[in-house]
Design a protein around this motif. Structure first.
Motif, PDB file in Angstrom:
ATOM      1  N   ARG A  29      51.430  38.847  30.396  1.00 46.50           N
ATOM      2  CA  ARG A  29      52.792  38.849  30.930  1.00 46.50           C
ATOM      3  C   ARG A  29      52.756  38.813  32.461  1.00 46.50           C
ATOM      4  N   VAL A  30      51.855  39.588  33.053  1.00 48.78           N
ATOM      5  CA  VAL A  30      51.730  39.617  34.516  1.00 48.78           C
ATOM      6  C   VAL A  30      51.235  38.268  35.032  1.00 48.78           C
ATOM      7  N   LEU A  31      50.211  37.720  34.397  1.00 49.30           N
ATOM      8  CA  LEU A  31      49.684  36.419  34.846  1.00 49.30           C
ATOM      9  C   LEU A  31      50.731  35.330  34.733  1.00 49.30           C
ATOM     10  N   ARG A  32      51.494  35.315  33.642  1.00 49.58           N
ATOM     11  CA  ARG A  32      52.552  34.307  33.470  1.00 49.58           C
ATOM     12  C   ARG A  32      53.608  34.453  34.557  1.00 49.58           C
ATOM     13  N   ALA A  33      53.988  35.696  34.848  1.00 55.83           N
ATOM     14  CA  ALA A  33      54.988  35.932  35.893  1.00 55.83           C
ATOM     15  C   ALA A  33      54.463  35.464  37.247  1.00 55.83           C
ATOM     16  N   ILE A  42      55.012  44.296  44.524  1.00 53.67           N
ATOM     17  CA  ILE A  42      54.816  45.015  43.263  1.00 53.67           C
ATOM     18  C   ILE A  42      56.147  45.379  42.612  1.00 53.67           C
ATOM     19  N   ASN A  43      57.121  45.851  43.394  1.00 49.70           N
ATOM     20  CA  ASN A  43      58.415  46.234  42.813  1.00 49.70           C
ATOM     21  C   ASN A  43      59.104  45.051  42.139  1.00 49.70           C
ATOM     22  N   ASP A  44      58.981  43.871  42.718  1.00 50.76           N
ATOM     23  CA  ASP A  44      59.564  42.677  42.102  1.00 50.76           C
ATOM     24  C   ASP A  44      58.821  42.320  40.813  1.00 50.76           C
ATOM     25  N   LEU A  45      57.525  42.550  40.806  1.00 54.73           N
ATOM     26  CA  LEU A  45      56.725  42.284  39.614  1.00 54.73           C
ATOM     27  C   LEU A  45      57.079  43.266  38.498  1.00 54.73           C
ATOM     28  N   VAL A  46      57.350  44.513  38.849  1.00 58.32           N
ATOM     29  CA  VAL A  46      57.800  45.508  37.868  1.00 58.32           C
ATOM     30  C   VAL A  46      59.069  45.006  37.186  1.00 58.32           C
ATOM     31  N   LEU A  56      51.713  49.018  35.387  1.00 53.84           N
ATOM     32  CA  LEU A  56      51.445  47.810  36.165  1.00 53.84           C
ATOM     33  C   LEU A  56      50.321  48.052  37.160  1.00 53.84           C
ATOM     34  N   SER A  57      50.286  49.220  37.740  1.00 55.84           N
ATOM     35  CA  SER A  57      49.229  49.565  38.696  1.00 55.84           C
ATOM     36  C   SER A  57      47.856  49.446  38.054  1.00 55.84           C
ATOM     37  N   ARG A  58      47.718  49.991  36.853  1.00 55.03           N
ATOM     38  CA  ARG A  58      46.453  49.923  36.120  1.00 55.03           C
ATOM     39  C   ARG A  58      46.126  48.480  35.741  1.00 55.03           C
ATOM     40  N   ILE A  59      47.117  47.745  35.287  1.00 51.58           N
ATOM     41  CA  ILE A  59      46.920  46.347  34.895  1.00 51.58           C
ATOM     42  C   ILE A  59      46.464  45.524  36.098  1.00 51.58           C
ATOM     43  N   LEU A  60      47.103  45.728  37.241  1.00 47.04           N
ATOM     44  CA  LEU A  60      46.721  44.986  38.448  1.00 47.04           C
ATOM     45  C   LEU A  60      45.296  45.324  38.870  1.00 47.04           C
ATOM     46  N   ARG A  61      44.922  46.587  38.755  1.00 45.88           N
ATOM     47  CA  ARG A  61      43.553  46.994  39.095  1.00 45.88           C
ATOM     48  C   ARG A  61      42.542  46.254  38.204  1.00 45.88           C
ATOM     49  N   ASP A  62      42.845  46.174  36.898  1.00 48.25           N
ATOM     50  CA  ASP A  62      41.951  45.479  35.960  1.00 48.25           C
ATOM     51  C   ASP A  62      41.898  43.978  36.245  1.00 48.25           C
ATOM     52  N   LEU A  63      43.061  43.378  36.499  1.00 47.31           N
ATOM     53  CA  LEU A  63      43.108  41.933  36.776  1.00 47.31           C
ATOM     54  C   LEU A  63      42.408  41.607  38.095  1.00 47.31           C
ATOM     55  N   GLU A  64      42.549  42.490  39.066  1.00 50.23           N
ATOM     56  CA  GLU A  64      41.880  42.286  40.353  1.00 50.23           C
ATOM     57  C   GLU A  64      40.364  42.397  40.183  1.00 50.23           C
ATOM     58  N   ALA A  65      39.901  43.352  39.395  1.00 52.01           N
ATOM     59  CA  ALA A  65      38.463  43.516  39.151  1.00 52.01           C
ATOM     60  C   ALA A  65      37.881  42.276  38.482  1.00 52.01           C
ATOM     61  N   ARG A  66      38.689  41.610  37.668  1.00 56.47           N
ATOM     62  CA  ARG A  66      38.246  40.384  36.991  1.00 56.47           C
ATOM     63  C   ARG A  66      38.497  39.134  37.837  1.00 56.47           C
ATOM     64  N   ARG A  80      53.002  48.003  52.070  1.00 57.38           N
ATOM     65  CA  ARG A  80      53.335  46.989  51.059  1.00 57.38           C
ATOM     66  C   ARG A  80      52.080  46.342  50.491  1.00 57.38           C
ATOM     67  N   SER A  81      52.201  45.882  49.262  1.00 55.24           N
ATOM     68  CA  SER A  81      51.152  45.086  48.631  1.00 55.24           C
ATOM     69  C   SER A  81      51.790  43.820  48.107  1.00 55.24           C
ATOM     70  N   LEU A  82      51.147  42.704  48.394  1.00 55.47           N
ATOM     71  CA  LEU A  82      51.601  41.419  47.879  1.00 55.47           C
ATOM     72  C   LEU A  82      50.571  40.925  46.876  1.00 55.47           C
ATOM     73  N   ILE A  83      51.066  40.460  45.742  1.00 55.62           N
ATOM     74  CA  ILE A  83      50.205  40.047  44.643  1.00 55.62           C
ATOM     75  C   ILE A  83      50.410  38.561  44.386  1.00 55.62           C
ATOM     76  N   SER A  84      49.308  37.857  44.151  1.00 60.80           N
ATOM     77  CA  SER A  84      49.386  36.447  43.759  1.00 60.80           C
ATOM     78  C   SER A  84      48.309  36.177  42.714  1.00 60.80           C
ATOM     79  N   ILE A  85      48.462  35.083  42.019  1.00 60.18           N
ATOM     80  CA  ILE A  85      47.483  34.723  41.001  1.00 60.18           C
ATOM     81  C   ILE A  85      46.311  34.020  41.682  1.00 60.18           C
ATOM     82  N   ALA A  86      45.108  34.356  41.271  1.00 55.85           N
ATOM     83  CA  ALA A  86      43.889  33.771  41.828  1.00 55.85           C
ATOM     84  C   ALA A  86      43.554  32.478  41.082  1.00 55.85           C
TER      85      ALA A  86
END
Length: 145
Positions: A29-33, A42-46, A56-66, A80-86
Protein backbone atom coordinates in the motif's frame (compact mmCIF):
# COMPACT_ATOMS: atom_id res chain seq x y z
CA UNK A 1 -18.40 -8.60 10.00
CA UNK A 2 -19.62 -8.69 6.40
CA UNK A 3 -17.17 -5.93 5.46
CA UNK A 4 -14.29 -7.80 7.13
CA UNK A 5 -15.20 -11.12 5.50
CA UNK A 6 -15.45 -9.47 2.08
CA UNK A 7 -12.13 -7.71 2.53
CA UNK A 8 -10.50 -10.96 3.57
CA UNK A 9 -11.97 -12.83 0.58
CA UNK A 10 -10.52 -10.21 -1.77
CA UNK A 11 -7.14 -9.81 -0.06
CA UNK A 12 -6.54 -13.56 -0.02
CA UNK A 13 -5.91 -13.34 -3.77
CA UNK A 14 -3.37 -10.52 -3.43
CA UNK A 15 -1.42 -12.03 -0.53
CA UNK A 16 -0.08 -14.94 -2.57
CA UNK A 17 1.75 -12.62 -4.96
CA UNK A 18 2.87 -10.25 -2.21
CA UNK A 19 4.28 -13.09 -0.10
CA UNK A 20 6.11 -14.38 -3.15
CA UNK A 21 7.96 -11.05 -3.23
CA UNK A 22 8.42 -10.89 0.56
CA UNK A 23 6.18 -7.87 0.98
CA UNK A 24 3.21 -7.25 3.26
CA UNK A 25 -0.14 -5.73 2.29
CA UNK A 26 0.72 -2.56 4.18
CA UNK A 27 4.17 -2.28 2.57
CA UNK A 28 2.55 -2.70 -0.86
CA UNK A 29 0.00 0.00 0.00
CA UNK A 30 2.85 2.39 0.86
CA UNK A 31 4.81 1.57 -2.31
CA UNK A 32 1.70 2.04 -4.48
CA UNK A 33 0.98 5.39 -2.82
CA UNK A 34 4.58 6.53 -3.29
CA UNK A 35 4.65 5.42 -6.92
CA UNK A 36 1.97 8.00 -7.73
CA UNK A 37 3.74 10.98 -6.12
CA UNK A 38 7.25 12.35 -6.36
CA UNK A 39 8.02 12.93 -2.71
CA UNK A 40 5.69 13.17 0.27
CA UNK A 41 5.76 14.06 3.95
CA UNK A 42 5.01 11.30 6.43
CA UNK A 43 1.74 12.91 7.60
CA UNK A 44 0.46 13.00 4.02
CA UNK A 45 1.46 9.36 3.60
CA UNK A 46 -0.47 8.46 6.77
CA UNK A 47 -3.59 10.06 5.27
CA UNK A 48 -3.21 8.49 1.82
CA UNK A 49 -2.51 4.94 3.08
CA UNK A 50 -4.92 4.91 6.07
CA UNK A 51 -2.15 3.52 8.25
CA UNK A 52 -1.51 4.58 11.83
CA UNK A 53 1.63 6.68 12.26
CA UNK A 54 3.44 4.15 14.50
CA UNK A 55 2.74 1.35 12.01
CA UNK A 56 3.83 3.49 9.09
CA UNK A 57 7.03 4.35 10.93
CA UNK A 58 7.91 0.66 11.26
CA UNK A 59 6.92 -0.05 7.65
CA UNK A 60 9.08 2.81 6.37
CA UNK A 61 12.04 1.57 8.43
CA UNK A 62 11.67 -1.91 6.86
CA UNK A 63 11.23 -0.54 3.32
CA UNK A 64 14.23 1.75 3.77
CA UNK A 65 16.38 -1.16 5.00
CA UNK A 66 15.43 -3.03 1.83
CA UNK A 67 16.29 0.08 -0.23
CA UNK A 68 12.74 0.26 -1.63
CA UNK A 69 12.21 3.84 -0.44
CA UNK A 70 14.36 6.91 0.13
CA UNK A 71 13.96 9.10 3.20
CA UNK A 72 15.51 12.52 3.30
CA UNK A 73 15.46 15.42 5.71
CA UNK A 74 15.32 18.85 4.08
CA UNK A 75 18.04 21.21 5.30
CA UNK A 76 15.41 23.94 5.78
CA UNK A 77 13.55 21.96 8.47
CA UNK A 78 15.34 19.07 10.16
CA UNK A 79 12.11 17.99 11.90
CA UNK A 80 10.51 16.95 8.60
CA UNK A 81 11.03 13.74 6.66
CA UNK A 82 10.32 13.42 2.98
CA UNK A 83 9.72 9.97 1.54
CA UNK A 84 9.99 8.83 -2.07
CA UNK A 85 10.08 5.50 -3.84
CA UNK A 86 13.55 4.21 -4.73
CA UNK A 87 14.48 2.63 -8.08
CA UNK A 88 14.27 -0.82 -6.46
CA UNK A 89 10.76 0.02 -5.24
CA UNK A 90 9.73 1.06 -8.74
CA UNK A 91 11.19 -2.18 -10.09
CA UNK A 92 9.10 -4.13 -7.57
CA UNK A 93 5.99 -2.21 -8.66
CA UNK A 94 6.78 -3.17 -12.27
CA UNK A 95 6.99 -6.85 -11.30
CA UNK A 96 4.05 -7.11 -8.89
CA UNK A 97 1.78 -4.52 -10.52
CA UNK A 98 0.68 -6.70 -13.46
CA UNK A 99 -0.30 -9.51 -11.07
CA UNK A 100 -2.32 -7.02 -9.03
CA UNK A 101 -4.02 -5.67 -12.15
CA UNK A 102 -4.87 -9.21 -13.28
CA UNK A 103 -6.56 -9.85 -9.93
CA UNK A 104 -8.57 -6.62 -10.25
CA UNK A 105 -9.59 -7.68 -13.77
CA UNK A 106 -10.71 -11.10 -12.50
CA UNK A 107 -12.71 -9.50 -9.68
CA UNK A 108 -14.41 -7.27 -12.25
CA UNK A 109 -15.09 -10.22 -14.55
CA UNK A 110 -16.53 -12.41 -11.79
CA UNK A 111 -18.50 -9.77 -9.90
CA UNK A 112 -19.44 -7.61 -12.88
CA UNK A 113 -18.30 -4.10 -13.76
CA UNK A 114 -21.67 -2.51 -12.99
CA UNK A 115 -22.04 -4.23 -9.62
CA UNK A 116 -18.44 -3.36 -8.73
CA UNK A 117 -18.99 0.31 -9.63
CA UNK A 118 -22.19 0.34 -7.56
CA UNK A 119 -20.40 -1.31 -4.63
CA UNK A 120 -17.60 1.27 -4.78
CA UNK A 121 -20.18 4.09 -4.83
CA UNK A 122 -21.99 2.56 -1.87
CA UNK A 123 -18.74 2.14 0.08
CA UNK A 124 -17.82 5.79 -0.58
CA UNK A 125 -21.29 6.78 0.68
CA UNK A 126 -20.84 4.63 3.80
CA UNK A 127 -17.41 6.16 4.45
CA UNK A 128 -18.80 9.68 4.06
CA UNK A 129 -21.72 8.97 6.42
CA UNK A 130 -19.52 7.32 9.03
CA UNK A 131 -17.06 10.20 8.88
CA UNK A 132 -19.87 12.71 9.37
CA UNK A 133 -20.61 11.77 12.97
CA UNK A 134 -18.55 11.09 16.07
CA UNK A 135 -17.48 7.51 16.80
CA UNK A 136 -19.90 5.54 18.96
CA UNK A 137 -17.42 5.51 21.86
CA UNK A 138 -17.63 9.33 22.04
CA UNK A 139 -21.42 9.25 21.97
CA UNK A 140 -21.50 6.73 24.82
CA UNK A 141 -19.41 9.09 26.97
CA UNK A 142 -22.34 11.54 26.97
CA UNK A 143 -24.85 8.99 28.27
CA UNK A 144 -25.53 9.14 31.99
CA UNK A 145 -25.50 5.72 33.63
Amino acid sequence: MSLLRSREAVMRHFRVTLRGHDITEQQWRVLRALSSVGEVEINDLVRSTFLLAPSLSRILRDLEARQLIIRRTPASDLRRSLISIAPAGLALIEIVGPHSEAIYAEITRRYGAEKLALLQDMLRDLEREMTAFAPLDSALDDIQL
